[in-house]
Structures are given as structure tokens and as C-alpha cells.
Design an enzyme around this catalytic site. Structure first.
Site, short mmCIF file in Angstrom:
data_model
loop_
_atom_site.label_atom_id
_atom_site.label_comp_id
_atom_site.label_asym_id
_atom_site.label_seq_id
_atom_site.Cartn_x
_atom_site.Cartn_y
_atom_site.Cartn_z
N ARG A 1 0.84 -1.21 0.00
CA ARG A 1 0.00 0.00 0.00
C ARG A 1 0.87 1.25 0.00
NH1 ARG A 1 -4.23 0.49 4.35
NH2 ARG A 1 -5.04 2.07 2.92
N CYS B 1 -0.88 6.18 8.94
CA CYS B 1 -1.24 4.94 8.24
C CYS B 1 -2.38 5.28 7.29
CB CYS B 1 -1.62 3.84 9.25
SG CYS B 1 -2.98 4.29 10.34
#
Length: 281
Positions: free
Chosen positions: A182, A238
Site C-alpha cells: 500500500r 497509516c
């Protein structure tokens, strides 16, 4: 003894039924938002309460402005903590279905932000607790409300402007806590824009979890972050501020000073097209 980062299963087991200890189950699944509560009702640590990531540990989502899990409003969080019967003398032990990143560490961070130091995450969570044949119970526990006055420490926070400034000043360190794919902009299935904040480095939240589901040793974790904390200012983010809290917890466990959390994280960052985006490893 008070616990302020992780508590081992045997240590937590010894604290069962203590009047000044509160266990809180934070199990949650992003793809099934009722899963955690259902799992709690089927089996939880005796006496444990349940905290819902969306309803208890996050504030309202504002489309185009906030990330997916914005911080709760301060008064609302203070009231929630009080409703759980937490007082200044309470030892809180948060846990979830696994190692603590969904979303026990989020509760741990919120309590630290609110000024409650006696908060820890159960190492290995319900998974390891169950494997050790420690007791579980069914149903729902109703808490007895207490009195809690928060003392918020906003120095633990960084906003988008602070993150942008940090990426332009190489004396600072911005850390992306998502998985490596990611971060690189690959396999993005959660947020509408793939990639990472330019200049951020990749430190996946799950890199310090052993095959048994426990946290790696103190020296291993300290070494993992050593180069990062050589910088003057460390900021973790995040996808939505949840798994980054687990990396903050790990840093605290390793003996580093509490870093900052960009709570809005990637899902907030990408709401403004003027903010830069990078892809690649």
C-alpha cells in the site's frame, strides 16, 4: 505494578477480577463493522467491556475533510471513558482479536492522549489468550460509570500542515505504517488514491509480530526504529490513524519518547488535491 505499553497474557490473567482493572475488547474488522461486537458477545475475557472503533474510538466522518477514522471530539471521548468506569487509579488492558492493531492500540493511544497513563495492550490479544486456555465468557458486560477528567496532551498530535513541513525538513522523519504494497501504491483496495506522502519511509505495522502472534523482543523493536528516532521529530501515519497507533505503541515499548501521530493519516491527506502524492518503494 502498572502496565503502560504491553502486558503479557500471564500477567493479564493474574489481574482478572481485580477491582481496579478494566479489560476492554476492541476487536474490529474494516470489511464487516459488526463482526467485532458479535465476536465479543460470543466470547470475551471475563468482565471485559466492548469498544467499537467507529462508534466509541472515532468521531464523525466528514466527507472531503476528514479521514476514515477521525479522532473523537474531546468531550465525547472524556464521557466515553467515564462511562466505562475508568478513574485515575484504573489499570486499563485493551485487546483485540490479534496482536493489538485492530483496534486495541487505538484505544491505548486515545487514553494516553487523554492523560491516562495506566493503559496497556494485551500481547497476542484474544488469539493467544485462547490458545493458553485462559477463561472466556459470553454475553455483554454493562459497566458502572465513573468520573474521569481528561488532561489532553496535544503535543502527541501532528496535523497535515505539520506533516508537510516535516517532509521538507530532513531533520524530521515521517513514517508510513501501512503494509509495504500500500505504501508503494499497489493493491490499494481501501482508499480512492494510492501511494504515500512524499519523503515518508515505510515501516509496516506488522513487521514486529512473531509467527505466534506476539510482539517481538524489546531489542528487536528498538533496532527496527533506531535510524528513525535519530531524527529530531518523528511522525507516524497509516490509512486512517489506527494501525499507526500500533507503531507508536511499539516505539513506546522499545523505550523511545512518544512520537507524534498524524491521526487523519492517508485517508485525510488525499482529501486535498494540493497535497503531494508519491508512488513506488
Amino acid at each position: 505494578m502498572s502496565y503502560t505499553n504491553f502486558v503479557k497474557p500471564a500477567e493479564a490473567h493474574a489481574l482478572l477480577n481485580k477491582p481496579d482493572v478494566v479489560f476492554i475488547d476492541c476487536s474490529f474488522a474494516l470489511n464487516d463493522k459488526e463482526w467485532g461486537r458479535k465476536e465479543y458477545e460470543k466470547a470475551h475475557i471475563p468482565g471485559a467491556l466492548y469498544a467499537d472503533l467507529d462508534k466509541d474510538l472515532s468521531g464523525p466522518v466528514i466527507a472531503g475533510k476528514t479521514g476514515r477514522h477521525p479522532l473523537p471530539e474531546k468531550k465525547a471521548l472524556e464521557a466515553t471513558i467515564a462511562s466505562w468506569g475508568i478513574t485515575p487509579d484504573t489499570q486499563v488492558i485493551a485487546y483485540d482479536a490479534g496482536a493489538g492493531f485492530m483496534a486495541a492500540a487505538r484505544l491505548w493511544w486515545l487514553l494516553k492522549w487523554a492523560g491516562h497513563e495506566q493503559a496497556a495492550v494485551l500481547d497476542g490479544g484474544k488469539k493467544v489468550w485462547t490458545e493458553k486456555a485462559y477463561p472466556l465468557e459470553v454475553g455483554v458486560v454493562t459497566p458502572v460509570a465513573g468520573t474521569f477528567t481528561a488532561r489532553y496532551d496535544d503535543t502527541l498530535l501532528a496535523d497535515a500542515a505539520a506533516v508537510l513541513k516535516a517532509t521538507n525538513e530532513h531533520g524530521s522523519c515521517v513514517i508510513d505504517s501501512r503494509t509495504a504494497d500500500r505504501y508503494a501504491g499497489q493493491n490499494e483496495t481501501i482508499d480512492p488514491v494510492a501511494g504515500h506522502i512524499p519523503e515518508a519511509i515505510s515501516r509496516p505495522f506488522n513487521a514486529n509480530i512473531t509467527p505466534e502472534g506476539l510482539v517481538a523482543g524489546h531489542d528487536v523493536v528498538r533496532g527496527y526504529f533506531a535510524a528513525d528516532f535519530a531524527k529530531d521529530d518523528v511522525i507516524f501515519y497509516c490509512g486512517s490513524g489506527v494501525t499507526a497507533a500500533f507503531n507508536v505503541l511499539l516505539a513506546n515499548y522499545a523505550g523511545y519518547a512518544m512520537p507524534k501521530l498524524y491521526a487523519g493519516s492517508w485517508s485525510e491527506w488525499i482529501t486535498d488535491d494540493a497535497r503531494p502524492v508519491a508512488v513506488g518503494a
